[in-house]
Motif scaffolding. Structure first.
Motif, PDB file in Angstrom:
ATOM      1  N   GLY A 331       0.703  -1.241   0.072  1.00 27.48           N
ATOM      2  CA  GLY A 331      -0.050   0.031   0.069  1.00 27.48           C
ATOM      3  C   GLY A 331       0.919   1.593   0.049  1.00 27.48           C
ATOM      4  O   GLY A 331       0.158   2.517  -0.007  1.00 27.48           O
ATOM      5  N   ARG A 332       2.205   1.099  -0.462  1.00 21.12           N
ATOM      6  CA  ARG A 332       2.815   2.583  -0.241  1.00 21.12           C
ATOM      7  C   ARG A 332       3.151   3.016  -1.636  1.00 21.12           C
ATOM      8  O   ARG A 332       4.135   3.845  -1.619  1.00 21.12           O
ATOM      9  N   LEU A 333       2.890   2.320  -2.707  1.00 23.50           N
ATOM     10  CA  LEU A 333       2.813   2.801  -4.070  1.00 23.50           C
ATOM     11  C   LEU A 333       1.764   2.414  -4.762  1.00 23.50           C
ATOM     12  O   LEU A 333       1.054   1.200  -4.738  1.00 23.50           O
ATOM     13  N   MET A 334       1.129   3.545  -5.428  1.00 24.34           N
ATOM     14  CA  MET A 334      -0.005   3.256  -6.274  1.00 24.34           C
ATOM     15  C   MET A 334      -0.028   4.066  -7.703  1.00 24.34           C
ATOM     16  O   MET A 334       0.860   4.794  -7.868  1.00 24.34           O
ATOM     17  N   SER A 335      -0.470   3.482  -8.503  1.00 23.03           N
ATOM     18  CA  SER A 335      -0.653   3.894 -10.018  1.00 23.03           C
ATOM     19  C   SER A 335      -2.112   4.170 -10.237  1.00 23.03           C
ATOM     20  O   SER A 335      -2.742   3.402 -10.412  1.00 23.03           O
ATOM     21  N   VAL A 336      -2.285   5.624 -10.255  1.00 19.44           N
ATOM     22  CA  VAL A 336      -3.561   5.905 -10.498  1.00 19.44           C
ATOM     23  C   VAL A 336      -4.315   6.620 -11.919  1.00 19.44           C
ATOM     24  O   VAL A 336      -3.345   7.397 -12.351  1.00 19.44           O
ATOM     25  N   ALA A 337      -5.069   6.013 -12.572  1.00 17.68           N
ATOM     26  CA  ALA A 337      -5.553   6.541 -13.865  1.00 17.68           C
ATOM     27  C   ALA A 337      -6.870   7.749 -13.668  1.00 17.68           C
ATOM     28  O   ALA A 337      -7.667   7.276 -13.392  1.00 17.68           O
ATOM     29  N   VAL A 338      -6.477   8.949 -14.125  1.00 18.79           N
ATOM     30  CA  VAL A 338      -7.734   9.689 -14.038  1.00 18.79           C
ATOM     31  C   VAL A 338      -7.895  10.144 -15.319  1.00 18.79           C
ATOM     32  O   VAL A 338      -7.314  10.862 -16.247  1.00 18.79           O
ATOM     33  N   LEU A 339      -9.146  10.247 -15.725  1.00 19.05           N
ATOM     34  CA  LEU A 339      -9.782  10.678 -16.843  1.00 19.05           C
ATOM     35  C   LEU A 339     -10.354  12.199 -16.761  1.00 19.05           C
ATOM     36  O   LEU A 339     -11.284  12.234 -15.704  1.00 19.05           O
ATOM     37  N   ILE A 381      -1.847   9.140 -15.789  1.00 18.22           N
ATOM     38  CA  ILE A 381      -1.321   8.251 -15.137  1.00 18.22           C
ATOM     39  C   ILE A 381      -0.494   8.828 -14.044  1.00 18.22           C
ATOM     40  O   ILE A 381       0.625   9.562 -14.221  1.00 18.22           O
ATOM     41  N   LEU A 382      -0.721   8.685 -12.792  1.00 21.57           N
ATOM     42  CA  LEU A 382      -0.060   9.355 -11.768  1.00 21.57           C
ATOM     43  C   LEU A 382       0.762   7.974 -10.861  1.00 21.57           C
ATOM     44  O   LEU A 382      -0.253   7.213 -10.352  1.00 21.57           O
ATOM     45  N   GLN A 383       2.059   7.928 -10.811  1.00 20.97           N
ATOM     46  CA  GLN A 383       2.433   6.904  -9.701  1.00 20.97           C
ATOM     47  C   GLN A 383       2.870   7.541  -8.563  1.00 20.97           C
ATOM     48  O   GLN A 383       3.722   8.572  -8.679  1.00 20.97           O
ATOM     49  N   ARG A 387       1.147   6.126   2.320  1.00 19.52           N
ATOM     50  CA  ARG A 387       1.304   5.452   3.342  1.00 19.52           C
ATOM     51  C   ARG A 387       0.991   4.153   3.475  1.00 19.52           C
ATOM     52  O   ARG A 387       1.645   3.342   4.174  1.00 19.52           O
ATOM     53  N   ASP A 388      -0.342   3.718   2.861  1.00 23.78           N
ATOM     54  CA  ASP A 388      -1.017   2.467   3.248  1.00 23.78           C
ATOM     55  C   ASP A 388      -1.984   2.445   2.268  1.00 23.78           C
ATOM     56  O   ASP A 388      -2.652   3.619   1.672  1.00 23.78           O
ATOM     57  N   PHE A 389      -2.846   1.382   2.330  1.00 23.07           N
ATOM     58  CA  PHE A 389      -3.968   1.242   1.505  1.00 23.07           C
ATOM     59  C   PHE A 389      -5.195   2.203   1.838  1.00 23.07           C
ATOM     60  O   PHE A 389      -5.948   2.708   0.920  1.00 23.07           O
ATOM     61  N   THR A 390      -5.166   2.636   3.222  1.00 21.52           N
ATOM     62  CA  THR A 390      -6.394   3.517   3.696  1.00 21.52           C
ATOM     63  C   THR A 390      -6.124   4.742   2.994  1.00 21.52           C
ATOM     64  O   THR A 390      -6.743   5.611   2.647  1.00 21.52           O
ATOM     65  N   HIS A 391      -4.668   5.210   2.861  1.00 23.14           N
ATOM     66  CA  HIS A 391      -4.314   6.569   2.463  1.00 23.14           C
ATOM     67  C   HIS A 391      -4.980   6.701   1.017  1.00 23.14           C
ATOM     68  O   HIS A 391      -5.172   7.655   0.242  1.00 23.14           O
ATOM     69  N   GLN A 392      -4.633   5.450   0.293  1.00 23.56           N
ATOM     70  CA  GLN A 392      -4.895   5.288  -1.158  1.00 23.56           C
ATOM     71  C   GLN A 392      -6.277   5.633  -1.202  1.00 23.56           C
ATOM     72  O   GLN A 392      -6.803   6.382  -2.269  1.00 23.56           O
ATOM     73  N   LEU A 404     -14.270  13.191 -10.795  1.00 25.72           N
ATOM     74  CA  LEU A 404     -13.047  12.693 -11.581  1.00 25.72           C
ATOM     75  C   LEU A 404     -13.160  11.195 -11.359  1.00 25.72           C
ATOM     76  O   LEU A 404     -13.215  10.382 -10.472  1.00 25.72           O
ATOM     77  N   ALA A 405     -13.265  10.638 -12.592  1.00 28.35           N
ATOM     78  CA  ALA A 405     -13.014   8.992 -12.879  1.00 28.35           C
ATOM     79  C   ALA A 405     -11.622   8.743 -12.659  1.00 28.35           C
ATOM     80  O   ALA A 405     -10.938   9.035 -13.331  1.00 28.35           O
ATOM     81  N   ALA A 406     -11.545   7.829 -11.715  1.00 20.39           N
ATOM     82  CA  ALA A 406     -10.091   7.435 -11.250  1.00 20.39           C
ATOM     83  C   ALA A 406     -10.262   5.882 -10.987  1.00 20.39           C
ATOM     84  O   ALA A 406     -10.812   5.487 -10.367  1.00 20.39           O
ATOM     85  N   ARG A 407      -8.959   5.384 -11.436  1.00 18.37           N
ATOM     86  CA  ARG A 407      -8.877   3.693 -11.130  1.00 18.37           C
ATOM     87  C   ARG A 407      -7.450   3.528 -10.505  1.00 18.37           C
ATOM     88  O   ARG A 407      -6.556   4.121 -11.245  1.00 18.37           O
ATOM     89  N   ASN A 408      -7.438   2.749  -9.678  1.00 21.31           N
ATOM     90  CA  ASN A 408      -6.069   2.304  -9.194  1.00 21.31           C
ATOM     91  C   ASN A 408      -5.703   1.301 -10.238  1.00 21.31           C
ATOM     92  O   ASN A 408      -5.856   0.035 -10.064  1.00 21.31           O
ATOM     93  N   LEU A 409      -4.540   1.304 -10.773  1.00 21.56           N
ATOM     94  CA  LEU A 409      -4.082   0.190 -11.835  1.00 21.56           C
ATOM     95  C   LEU A 409      -3.409  -0.734 -10.992  1.00 21.56           C
ATOM     96  O   LEU A 409      -3.057  -2.112 -11.518  1.00 21.56           O
ATOM     97  N   LEU A 410      -2.861  -0.612  -9.904  1.00 16.80           N
ATOM     98  CA  LEU A 410      -2.037  -1.478  -9.082  1.00 16.80           C
ATOM     99  C   LEU A 410      -2.869  -2.307  -8.023  1.00 16.80           C
ATOM    100  O   LEU A 410      -2.516  -3.111  -7.056  1.00 16.80           O
ATOM    101  N   ALA A 411      -4.413  -2.036  -7.901  1.00 17.02           N
ATOM    102  CA  ALA A 411      -5.064  -2.713  -7.193  1.00 17.02           C
ATOM    103  C   ALA A 411      -5.138  -4.178  -7.501  1.00 17.02           C
ATOM    104  O   ALA A 411      -5.089  -4.664  -8.630  1.00 17.02           O
ATOM    105  N   PRO A 412      -5.428  -5.153  -6.490  1.00 16.82           N
ATOM    106  CA  PRO A 412      -5.333  -6.581  -6.692  1.00 16.82           C
ATOM    107  C   PRO A 412      -6.712  -6.760  -7.112  1.00 16.82           C
ATOM    108  O   PRO A 412      -7.668  -6.261  -7.182  1.00 16.82           O
TER     109      PRO A 412
END
Length: 412
Positions: A331-339, A381-383, A387-392, A404-412
């Motif tokens: 949960g300390r790195l996320m890649s989020v795609a925002v349209l 795309i923002l990498q 801090r953790d999954f709650t932060h994300q 904003l339509a956003a999706r976490n590209l690294l979500a399991p």
């Protein structure tokens, strides 16, 4: 030492004394952060700080010493390995003044090839795997009259590795459990003998990589599981498809449990070790820590558990990928795609929202003209370091409130 009989405690102490000048007595650290995290005393045996970066130097040094005393290494020694055993044999032979030949698969990492050469060994590249390389090793041994040094299925090798167990109990007599990486069985056999011959009550647990786990059912039925030819794991140091015959005897008698961990857990453990000890562990070296992080091994709440970090010769590109994976999985790195509309200032707005949450942006990418991106829109795309999954989740919910339509590209 009788080739057919496992060494006794006196023989293990003798082996340790013989190689005392050739190897380091590696640190055994009490690790407070891990102890708090697991709710039990955790100590780490750092064989990744051994000369050549692995416990393998111990067995190789003892075996070569035995060969010299018996006059069986007049023409030199030969080994087959893709990594740690090769480097251990190369250094031990160099110290002993013997010529060494190491046969490695043609695809062996360049860093390990160069390391063996720098230690004075002749490196022969042959075949695409260890099985093919072993055929060439046997041919060269016959042709040149070289003494073959097996990586694990040899009592003199096992006696050398036993120094790890002797050092653990010498420094920590109250240890209740030792967790050991398990490949061919040389290390765990040495440690189990050293521990159980002094403390029959101590618990010894072996840990394999899930993709290459020939020992998976061994304690239950004595069988060795077949491994697919294309099996892959980042724990290449324990990627052993056929365990030793001698080591099976010790494991059957002295090892209490065997568990497996997948590559995802191993990658997370590499990151955790780096953070907790500021040292690097290779995939095979950290499988014990991975098993604890996955809750696979019961921990005595009061008595210490020792995790053996067997080696630190990790490929640096793999370390980088493993660190990123470990950060993402925790949960300390996320890649989020925002349209968002493709208009000036939209990126600055997004970065401002990220900054409001105390996050750091590592990388930014724009996608336009792709079929999933409507005309007049852009996907940013923002990498982001979090801090953790709650932060994300807080960031994604904030984006949603802004429309904003956003999706976490690294979500399991």
């Amino acid at each position: 030492m009788d080739a057919g009989i496992a060494p006794d405690l006196a023989a293990l102490h003798d082996a340790r004394a013989r190689i005392a000048d050739a190897v380091l007595q590696t640190p055994l650290w009490a690790n407070d952060p891990l102890s708090r995290e697991f709710g039990a005393p955790i100590h780490i045996k750092l064989e990744n700080l051994q000369r050549t970066g692995s416990f393998k130097l111990r067995g190789a040094s003892h075996k070569i010493g035995c060969l010299l005393r018996s006059g069986q290494a007049a023409n030199g020694v030969i080994a087959v390995s893709a990594g740690n055993h090769a480097q251990g044999v190369a250094r031990a032979a160099m110290v002993a003044g013997l010529p060494a030949t190491v046969v490695m698969p043609a695809n062996a990492p360049l860093t390990k090839i160069e390391s063996c050469k720098s230690l004075g060994a002749e490196v022969v590249l042959f075949g695409s795997n260890l099985e093919e390389a072993r055929v060439e090793t046997d041919r060269l041994a016959r042709e040149r009259g070289l003494a073959f040094i097996h990586p694990y299925d040899d009592w003199e090798i096992v006696a050398g590795q036993a120094g790890v167990g002797l050092e653990i109990l010498e420094a920590l007599p109250s240890a209740a459990q030792i967790v050991v990486p398990l490949g061919g069985g040389g290390l765990i056999s040495g440690i189990a003998l050293a521990a159980k011959l002094q403390r029959p009550d101590i618990r010894v647990v072996g840990v394999q990589a899930d993709a290459v786990a020939p020992w998976r059912h061994f304690l239950a039925d004595g069988g060795i599981d077949a491994i697919p030819p294309d099996a892959h794991t980042i724990a290449d140091g324990i990627k052993v498809k056929l365990p030793g015959l001698l080591t099976r005897q010790v494991v059957a008698r002295h090892v209490d449990a065997i568990v497996t961990v997948d590559d995802n857990a191993i990658a997370e453990a590499m990151v955790t070790l780096l953070e907790r000890t500021r040292t690097i562990g290779e995939g095979a070296g950290v499988v014990g820590l991975a098993a604890l992080m996955r809750g696979l091994i019961p921990l005595p709440p009061e008595a210490p558990t020792v995790i053996v970090i067997s080696g630190g010769n990790a490929d640096m590109t793999l370390v980088g990928r493993s660190i990123d994976y470990g950060l993402a999985s925790s949960g300390r790195l996320m890649s989020v795609a925002v349209l968002t509309p493709d208009s000036p200032g939209r990126l600055a707005t997004l970065l401002g929202l990220v900054a409001e949450h105390g996050m750091n942006v590592r990388h930014v990418e724009h996608r336009r003209g792709e079929l999933h991106v409507p005309v007049g829109m852009t996907e940013i795309i923002l990498q982001i370091e979090t801090r953790d999954f709650t932060h994300q989740r807080e960031l994604l919910e904030h984006f949603a409130r802004q429309g904003l339509a956003a999706r976490n590209l690294l979500a399991p």
